[in-house]
Design a protein around this motif. Structure first.
Motif, PDB file in Angstrom:
ATOM      1  N   LEU A 107       0.828  -1.205   0.000  1.00  0.00           N
ATOM      2  CA  LEU A 107       0.000   0.000   0.000  1.00  0.00           C
ATOM      3  C   LEU A 107       0.860   1.252   0.000  1.00  0.00           C
ATOM      4  CD1 LEU A 107      -2.829  -1.018   2.496  1.00  0.00           C
ATOM      5  CD2 LEU A 107      -2.991  -0.802   0.009  1.00  0.00           C
ATOM      6  N   ARG A 108       1.986   1.170   0.672  1.00  0.00           N
ATOM      7  CA  ARG A 108       2.921   2.306   0.681  1.00  0.00           C
ATOM      8  C   ARG A 108       3.395   2.600  -0.746  1.00  0.00           C
ATOM      9  NH1 ARG A 108       6.225   5.401  -0.477  1.00  0.00           N
ATOM     10  NH2 ARG A 108       7.859   6.394   0.781  1.00  0.00           N
ATOM     11  N   LEU A 111       0.027   3.884  -2.765  1.00  0.00           N
ATOM     12  CA  LEU A 111      -0.559   5.173  -2.412  1.00  0.00           C
ATOM     13  C   LEU A 111       0.445   6.315  -2.441  1.00  0.00           C
ATOM     14  CD1 LEU A 111      -2.838   4.007   0.538  1.00  0.00           C
ATOM     15  CD2 LEU A 111      -3.471   4.368  -1.848  1.00  0.00           C
ATOM     16  N   ARG A 112       1.708   5.986  -2.233  1.00  0.00           N
ATOM     17  CA  ARG A 112       2.733   7.031  -2.227  1.00  0.00           C
ATOM     18  C   ARG A 112       3.877   6.659  -3.161  1.00  0.00           C
ATOM     19  NH1 ARG A 112       4.546   8.449   3.704  1.00  0.00           N
ATOM     20  NH2 ARG A 112       5.661  10.036   2.494  1.00  0.00           N
ATOM     21  N   PRO A 113       3.562   6.544  -4.456  1.00  0.00           N
ATOM     22  CA  PRO A 113       4.619   6.188  -5.410  1.00  0.00           C
ATOM     23  C   PRO A 113       5.699   7.258  -5.461  1.00  0.00           C
ATOM     24  CG  PRO A 113       2.681   6.991  -6.560  1.00  0.00           C
ATOM     25  CD  PRO A 113       2.294   6.868  -5.112  1.00  0.00           C
ATOM     26  N   THR A 114       6.908   6.825  -5.586  1.00  0.00           N
ATOM     27  CA  THR A 114       8.037   7.760  -5.629  1.00  0.00           C
ATOM     28  C   THR A 114       8.710   7.688  -6.995  1.00  0.00           C
ATOM     29  OG1 THR A 114       9.515   6.066  -4.734  1.00  0.00           O
ATOM     30  CG2 THR A 114       8.468   7.557  -3.158  1.00  0.00           C
ATOM     31  N   ARG A 115       9.167   8.844  -7.452  1.00  0.00           N
ATOM     32  CA  ARG A 115       9.880   8.874  -8.721  1.00  0.00           C
ATOM     33  C   ARG A 115      11.317   8.402  -8.554  1.00  0.00           C
ATOM     34  NH1 ARG A 115       7.915  14.686 -11.364  1.00  0.00           N
ATOM     35  NH2 ARG A 115       5.664  14.183 -11.431  1.00  0.00           N
ATOM     36  N   GLU A 116      11.863   8.663  -7.385  1.00  0.00           N
ATOM     37  CA  GLU A 116      13.243   8.272  -7.134  1.00  0.00           C
ATOM     38  C   GLU A 116      13.277   6.887  -6.483  1.00  0.00           C
ATOM     39  OE1 GLU A 116      15.872   9.877  -8.149  1.00  0.00           O
ATOM     40  OE2 GLU A 116      14.585  11.431  -9.021  1.00  0.00           O
ATOM     41  N   VAL A 225       2.760  -4.116  -7.735  1.00  0.00           N
ATOM     42  CA  VAL A 225       2.257  -3.599  -6.463  1.00  0.00           C
ATOM     43  C   VAL A 225       0.931  -4.261  -6.100  1.00  0.00           C
ATOM     44  CG1 VAL A 225       1.415  -1.540  -5.273  1.00  0.00           C
ATOM     45  CG2 VAL A 225       3.453  -1.392  -6.698  1.00  0.00           C
ATOM     46  N   GLY A 226       0.056  -4.443  -7.087  1.00  0.00           N
ATOM     47  CA  GLY A 226      -1.217  -5.106  -6.825  1.00  0.00           C
ATOM     48  C   GLY A 226      -1.023  -6.524  -6.324  1.00  0.00           C
TER      49      GLY A 226
END
Length: 239
Positions: A107-108, A111-116, A225-226
């Motif tokens: 979920l991390r 919900l909070r995808p990071t580009r880096e 991720v799913g």
């Protein structure tokens, strides 16, 4: 037997495409068909180990061998703990805890995808290997922890699949040996079904593997991720 073969073939296809989803898909399907969990664990570990050998050879030039070594070595104590505590401690409660950690990690990422990318440090690899090893001998759902690690590091798809292939070959082999030593290697009544399941898993894996690189990176990342989130849920509810 036919339903089991179809389930394993479909699981092999997902595993070939994503690198780690075979046991995730195969476990609930085989349980639904009526196979007991101890047999499901053995089926998944054997089928995944054999199918990953071919992937290991195919993706050998894309693999981070040092990372595979750390993940595999760290999985040994976790797998041993799982084999030894399978009937001494309430494994269901431990699976709930492990599954919750996996779900929260997925979920991390969702919900909070990071580009880096977040570097997959040796400490993180060790933790992922330990948790994966424990899940290996208890539920065979050992792919989610290293998958979380690699997804967070945003490694290329072929490296993602290749690293997990190396991890599965090492961890599943160790897990099967530990289960055999602990008297938890359950293959009774499987008979000719086991070779059939391995062959259908190989067929599905080859088909799924042909799609690697053809799936857009965004779709690949979301699918991973799913599967991580679903893997954690399946880990918690498996019994």
């Amino acid at each position: 037997m036919i339903l089991g073969a179809l389930a394993v073939a479909f699981a092999g296809f997902i595993g070939g495409l994503t690198g780690f989803g075979a046991s995730l898909v195969g476990t609930p399907l085989l349980l639904l068909i009526g196979f007991p969990l101890p047999q499901v664990v053995v089926i998944n570990l054997i089928a995944t180990m054999i199918t990953r050998l071919a992937v290991l050879h195919r993706e050998r030039h894309h693999i981070d061998w040092r990372r595979v070594a750390v993940l595999g070595a760290a999985s040994l104590p976790g797998a041993a703990a799982g084999a030894l505590t399978l009937h001494l401690l309430p494994p269901h409660a431990l699976r709930i805890l492990a599954g919750a950690v996996v779900v929260l990690s997925g979920l991390r990422l969702l919900l909070r995808p990071t580009r880096e990318p977040h570097p997959a440090t040796t400490a993180k690899q060790t933790i992922a290997g330990l948790l994966g090893g424990y899940l290996s001998t208890t539920t065979s759902l050992n792919g989610a922890p290293p998958a979380v690690l690699l997804a967070s590091a945003k490694v290329p798809p072929r490296t993602f699949v290749g690293d997990l292939a190396g991890y599965f070959v090492v961890t599943n082999c160790l897990s099967l040996l530990l289960l055999l030593t602990a008297g938890q290697f359950h293959t009774a009544d499987l008979g000719p079904q086991l070779p059939l399941f391995v062959l259908t898993a190989l067929a599905g894996n080859i088909l799924g593997g042909r799609l690697i690189g053809r799936v857009p990176r965004t779709v690949f990342d979301r699918a991973i991720v799913g599967l991580i989130v679903v893997s954690g849920v399946v880990t918690m509810i498996s019994s």
